[in-house]
Scaffold this motif. Structure first.
Motif, PDB file in Angstrom:
ATOM      1  N   VAL A 108       0.843  -1.192   0.000  1.00 34.16           N
ATOM      2  CA  VAL A 108       0.000   0.000   0.000  1.00 34.16           C
ATOM      3  C   VAL A 108       0.879   1.243   0.000  1.00 34.16           C
ATOM      4  O   VAL A 108       1.899   1.295   0.689  1.00 34.16           O
ATOM      5  N   ASN A 109       0.484   2.234  -0.795  1.00 36.73           N
ATOM      6  CA  ASN A 109       1.108   3.552  -0.742  1.00 36.73           C
ATOM      7  C   ASN A 109       0.268   4.390   0.204  1.00 36.73           C
ATOM      8  O   ASN A 109      -0.769   4.926  -0.160  1.00 36.73           O
ATOM      9  N   LYS A 110       0.701   4.476   1.477  1.00 36.47           N
ATOM     10  CA  LYS A 110      -0.082   5.165   2.506  1.00 36.47           C
ATOM     11  C   LYS A 110       0.012   6.681   2.337  1.00 36.47           C
ATOM     12  O   LYS A 110       1.093   7.229   2.166  1.00 36.47           O
ATOM     13  N   GLU A 111      -1.122   7.332   2.407  1.00 38.34           N
ATOM     14  CA  GLU A 111      -1.121   8.789   2.328  1.00 38.34           C
ATOM     15  C   GLU A 111      -0.760   9.386   3.684  1.00 38.34           C
ATOM     16  O   GLU A 111      -0.987   8.778   4.739  1.00 38.34           O
ATOM     17  N   ALA A 112      -0.173  10.558   3.670  1.00 40.40           N
ATOM     18  CA  ALA A 112       0.150  11.256   4.912  1.00 40.40           C
ATOM     19  C   ALA A 112      -1.145  11.592   5.646  1.00 40.40           C
ATOM     20  O   ALA A 112      -2.156  11.924   5.033  1.00 40.40           O
ATOM     21  N   GLY A 113      -1.109  11.475   6.964  1.00 32.97           N
ATOM     22  CA  GLY A 113      -2.284  11.776   7.777  1.00 32.97           C
ATOM     23  C   GLY A 113      -3.043  10.541   8.223  1.00 32.97           C
ATOM     24  O   GLY A 113      -3.868  10.631   9.133  1.00 32.97           O
ATOM     25  N   MET A 114      -2.777   9.406   7.589  1.00 30.20           N
ATOM     26  CA  MET A 114      -3.456   8.172   7.977  1.00 30.20           C
ATOM     27  C   MET A 114      -2.632   7.430   9.027  1.00 30.20           C
ATOM     28  O   MET A 114      -1.462   7.144   8.822  1.00 30.20           O
ATOM     29  N   ASP A 155       5.116   6.402  10.365  1.00 33.17           N
ATOM     30  CA  ASP A 155       4.385   7.372  11.175  1.00 33.17           C
ATOM     31  C   ASP A 155       3.168   7.927  10.434  1.00 33.17           C
ATOM     32  O   ASP A 155       3.109   7.930   9.206  1.00 33.17           O
ATOM     33  N   LYS A 156       2.245   8.438  11.212  1.00 27.94           N
ATOM     34  CA  LYS A 156       1.002   9.007  10.676  1.00 27.94           C
ATOM     35  C   LYS A 156       1.271  10.015   9.560  1.00 27.94           C
ATOM     36  O   LYS A 156       0.666   9.952   8.490  1.00 27.94           O
ATOM     37  N   ASP A 157       2.189  10.953   9.781  1.00 28.95           N
ATOM     38  CA  ASP A 157       2.422  12.019   8.815  1.00 28.95           C
ATOM     39  C   ASP A 157       3.579  11.738   7.863  1.00 28.95           C
ATOM     40  O   ASP A 157       4.087  12.648   7.209  1.00 28.95           O
ATOM     41  N   THR A 158       3.986  10.474   7.785  1.00 28.07           N
ATOM     42  CA  THR A 158       4.932  10.031   6.765  1.00 28.07           C
ATOM     43  C   THR A 158       4.140   9.301   5.689  1.00 28.07           C
ATOM     44  O   THR A 158       3.257   8.499   6.002  1.00 28.07           O
ATOM     45  N   SER A 159       4.430   9.584   4.443  1.00 26.02           N
ATOM     46  CA  SER A 159       3.746   8.915   3.338  1.00 26.02           C
ATOM     47  C   SER A 159       4.620   7.793   2.803  1.00 26.02           C
ATOM     48  O   SER A 159       5.810   7.715   3.100  1.00 26.02           O
ATOM     49  N   GLY A 160       3.992   6.900   2.001  1.00 26.94           N
ATOM     50  CA  GLY A 160       4.793   5.917   1.294  1.00 26.94           C
ATOM     51  C   GLY A 160       4.434   4.468   1.509  1.00 26.94           C
ATOM     52  O   GLY A 160       3.339   4.137   1.983  1.00 26.94           O
ATOM     53  N   LEU A 161       5.366   3.590   1.159  1.00 28.13           N
ATOM     54  CA  LEU A 161       5.114   2.158   1.016  1.00 28.13           C
ATOM     55  C   LEU A 161       5.117   1.383   2.325  1.00 28.13           C
ATOM     56  O   LEU A 161       5.986   1.554   3.177  1.00 28.13           O
ATOM     57  N   LEU A 162       4.120   0.521   2.430  1.00 25.80           N
ATOM     58  CA  LEU A 162       4.012  -0.433   3.525  1.00 25.80           C
ATOM     59  C   LEU A 162       3.671  -1.793   2.948  1.00 25.80           C
ATOM     60  O   LEU A 162       2.843  -1.900   2.038  1.00 25.80           O
ATOM     61  N   ILE A 163       4.296  -2.855   3.491  1.00 28.25           N
ATOM     62  CA  ILE A 163       3.958  -4.209   3.071  1.00 28.25           C
ATOM     63  C   ILE A 163       3.103  -4.868   4.141  1.00 28.25           C
ATOM     64  O   ILE A 163       3.352  -4.702   5.342  1.00 28.25           O
ATOM     65  N   ILE A 164       2.073  -5.590   3.713  1.00 26.36           N
ATOM     66  CA  ILE A 164       1.152  -6.261   4.621  1.00 26.36           C
ATOM     67  C   ILE A 164       1.135  -7.749   4.298  1.00 26.36           C
ATOM     68  O   ILE A 164       1.086  -8.137   3.120  1.00 26.36           O
ATOM     69  N   ASN A 292       4.984  29.835   3.507  1.00 30.31           N
ATOM     70  CA  ASN A 292       4.252  29.304   2.357  1.00 30.31           C
ATOM     71  C   ASN A 292       4.604  27.827   2.122  1.00 30.31           C
ATOM     72  O   ASN A 292       3.737  27.015   1.779  1.00 30.31           O
ATOM     73  N   CYS A 293       5.870  27.497   2.307  1.00 33.13           N
ATOM     74  CA  CYS A 293       6.296  26.098   2.158  1.00 33.13           C
ATOM     75  C   CYS A 293       5.659  25.219   3.222  1.00 33.13           C
ATOM     76  O   CYS A 293       5.218  24.097   2.945  1.00 33.13           O
ATOM     77  N   PHE A 294       5.594  25.741   4.452  1.00 35.23           N
ATOM     78  CA  PHE A 294       4.953  24.993   5.539  1.00 35.23           C
ATOM     79  C   PHE A 294       3.473  24.754   5.244  1.00 35.23           C
ATOM     80  O   PHE A 294       2.919  23.706   5.571  1.00 35.23           O
ATOM     81  N   GLN A 295       2.828  25.740   4.628  1.00 33.87           N
ATOM     82  CA  GLN A 295       1.411  25.585   4.302  1.00 33.87           C
ATOM     83  C   GLN A 295       1.207  24.544   3.203  1.00 33.87           C
ATOM     84  O   GLN A 295       0.243  23.778   3.228  1.00 33.87           O
ATOM     85  N   LEU A 296       2.131  24.505   2.245  1.00 39.92           N
ATOM     86  CA  LEU A 296       2.038  23.498   1.190  1.00 39.92           C
ATOM     87  C   LEU A 296       2.289  22.094   1.725  1.00 39.92           C
ATOM     88  O   LEU A 296       1.680  21.126   1.282  1.00 39.92           O
ATOM     89  N   LEU A 297       3.191  22.001   2.714  1.00 36.57           N
ATOM     90  CA  LEU A 297       3.584  20.712   3.274  1.00 36.57           C
ATOM     91  C   LEU A 297       3.432  20.776   4.792  1.00 36.57           C
ATOM     92  O   LEU A 297       4.401  20.943   5.526  1.00 36.57           O
ATOM     93  N   PRO A 298       2.203  20.623   5.300  1.00 32.23           N
ATOM     94  CA  PRO A 298       1.952  20.793   6.742  1.00 32.23           C
ATOM     95  C   PRO A 298       2.251  19.522   7.536  1.00 32.23           C
ATOM     96  O   PRO A 298       1.432  19.050   8.331  1.00 32.23           O
ATOM     97  N   ARG A 299       3.424  18.951   7.332  1.00 30.37           N
ATOM     98  CA  ARG A 299       3.841  17.718   8.003  1.00 30.37           C
ATOM     99  C   ARG A 299       5.348  17.578   7.820  1.00 30.37           C
ATOM    100  O   ARG A 299       5.976  18.406   7.154  1.00 30.37           O
TER     101      ARG A 299
END
Length: 346
Positions: A108-114, A155-164, A292-299
């Motif tokens: 799964v490519n987990k989205e940030a925030g999940m 982590d919750k606010d890290t995006s990317g690959l997870l194997i299940i 502005n960068c922080f607003q674009l990437l709030p994590r």
């Protein structure tokens, strides 16, 4: 009548959380309230103090005061007036970005925030809730209650690959690869400062002495678990650097704690000090640009971009890679424009 009393006592017991900890053989003398603060998650010092005052904290089955010093092999028990949460994981129809799936594994490519699995303040809406809906039945390992199918996490606010793992054999086989550090994991990170050269961070990761919500790096093996992160510079962008991190071990908050330890916290990392301006000019225009960068990437700017492993059934080496998500890409593009000397307002 005696049976009714026994049943009542059992029902009342279920309304409380029972904690039992055995101090390590090498435990240094430490006040029991501080000891429990370091060992019991999601509780406050006041809550522990109230439990001590009420006599529900015991050492070797004897009530103690907060000043008691925990010694090696002490048995500390505590009863807190909160019911343990239902550990059953309930299926929820949450869309997943599935990169690969067969009878044994799923990526799964987990989205940030999940959040990855149910836990304190996050008992619904997690990846595990979504996986339970998608797969119906997931395997567990001993000590892994509430985290079916998971052999690692991000982590919750890290995006990317997870194997299940989709069955017990796959879970055992994959867990062995993680234990032996043969899983290939690479992350892309945007960090504060100009990293001069590629390098490796090592040390023992354990809970921070002042804030146990975060992790710190120690030289003392008694204070944490051994950890290794290799990093390589991908792109220098003025006051920030884009790097790739390769994990040799997989400890809690490993990359985040390691990068803070070497003076280059992740851009936007609120827990490790990266959510404020650490490098750059004093001009208001620059401050506005960073905001502005922080607003674009709030994590935190961290993405698990690739994962390689030996398939549990075929033993074939599989490798997967996913691009950085849109929020990370947009913030990165702004820093590239800044590094090229373009107008900060653009």
């Amino acid at each position: 009548m005696a049976e009714d009393v026994e049943l009542l006592e059992q029902d009342e017991q279920e309304l409380y959380e029972h904690i039992r900890i055995v101090a390590d053989r090498g435990q240094a003398l430490l006040r029991v309230d501080k000891f429990l603060m370091n060992r019991v998650e999601n509780t406050s010092r006041n809550r522990i103090q109230h439990a001590i005052d009420a006599g529900t904290v015991r050492v070797n089955d004897q009530p103690i005061k907060a000043s008691y010093k925990v010694k090696p092999l002490d048995i500390i028990t505590m009863v807190l007036p909160d019911p343990p949460r239902d550990t059953e994981v309930y299926p929820e129809n949450i869309p997943l970005d599935i990169i690969y799936e067969d009878d044994d594994v799923l990526l799964v490519n987990k989205e940030a925030g999940m959040v990855v699995h149910p836990g304190y303040n996050n008992y619904t809406g997690t990846l595990v809730n979504a996986l339970t809906y998608h797969l119906n039945i997931l395997p567990t390992l001993p000590g892994n209650t509430g985290r079916p199918g998971l052999v690692h996490r991000i982590d919750k606010d890290t995006s990317g690959l997870l194997i299940i793992a989709k069955n017990e054999w796959s879970m055992t086989y994959l867990a062995k690869q993680f234990f032996e550090h043969t899983i290939q994991r690479r992350y892309v990170a945007l960090v504060w400062g100009d990293i001069a050269e590629d390098g490796t961070v090592t040390g023992y990761i354990g809970r921070d002495a002042r804030d146990r919500r975060i992790m710190s790096l120690y030289d003392d093996p008694e204070k944490g678990k051994w950890s290794v992160t290799h990093y390589e510079v991908l792109e220098r962008l003025g006051y920030v650097t884009l790097i790739e991190c390769r994990l040799e071990t997989g400890r809690t908050h490993q990359i985040r704690a390691h990068l803070k330890a070497i003076g280059h916290p992740l851009f936007g990392d609120t827990s490790y000090g990266g959510d404020r301006i650490l490098k750059g000019t004093v001009f208001n225009k620059y401050k506005q640009f960073v905001d502005n960068c922080f607003q674009l990437l709030p994590r935190q700017a961290l993405h698990a971009k690739s994962l390689g492993f030996a398939h549990p059934k075929t033993k074939e080496i599989l490798y997967f890679e996913v691009p950085i998500p849109e929020d990370f890409r947009l913030a990165l593009e702004k820093w590239r424009s800044y590094a090229q000397g373009k107008d900060l307002d653009k």
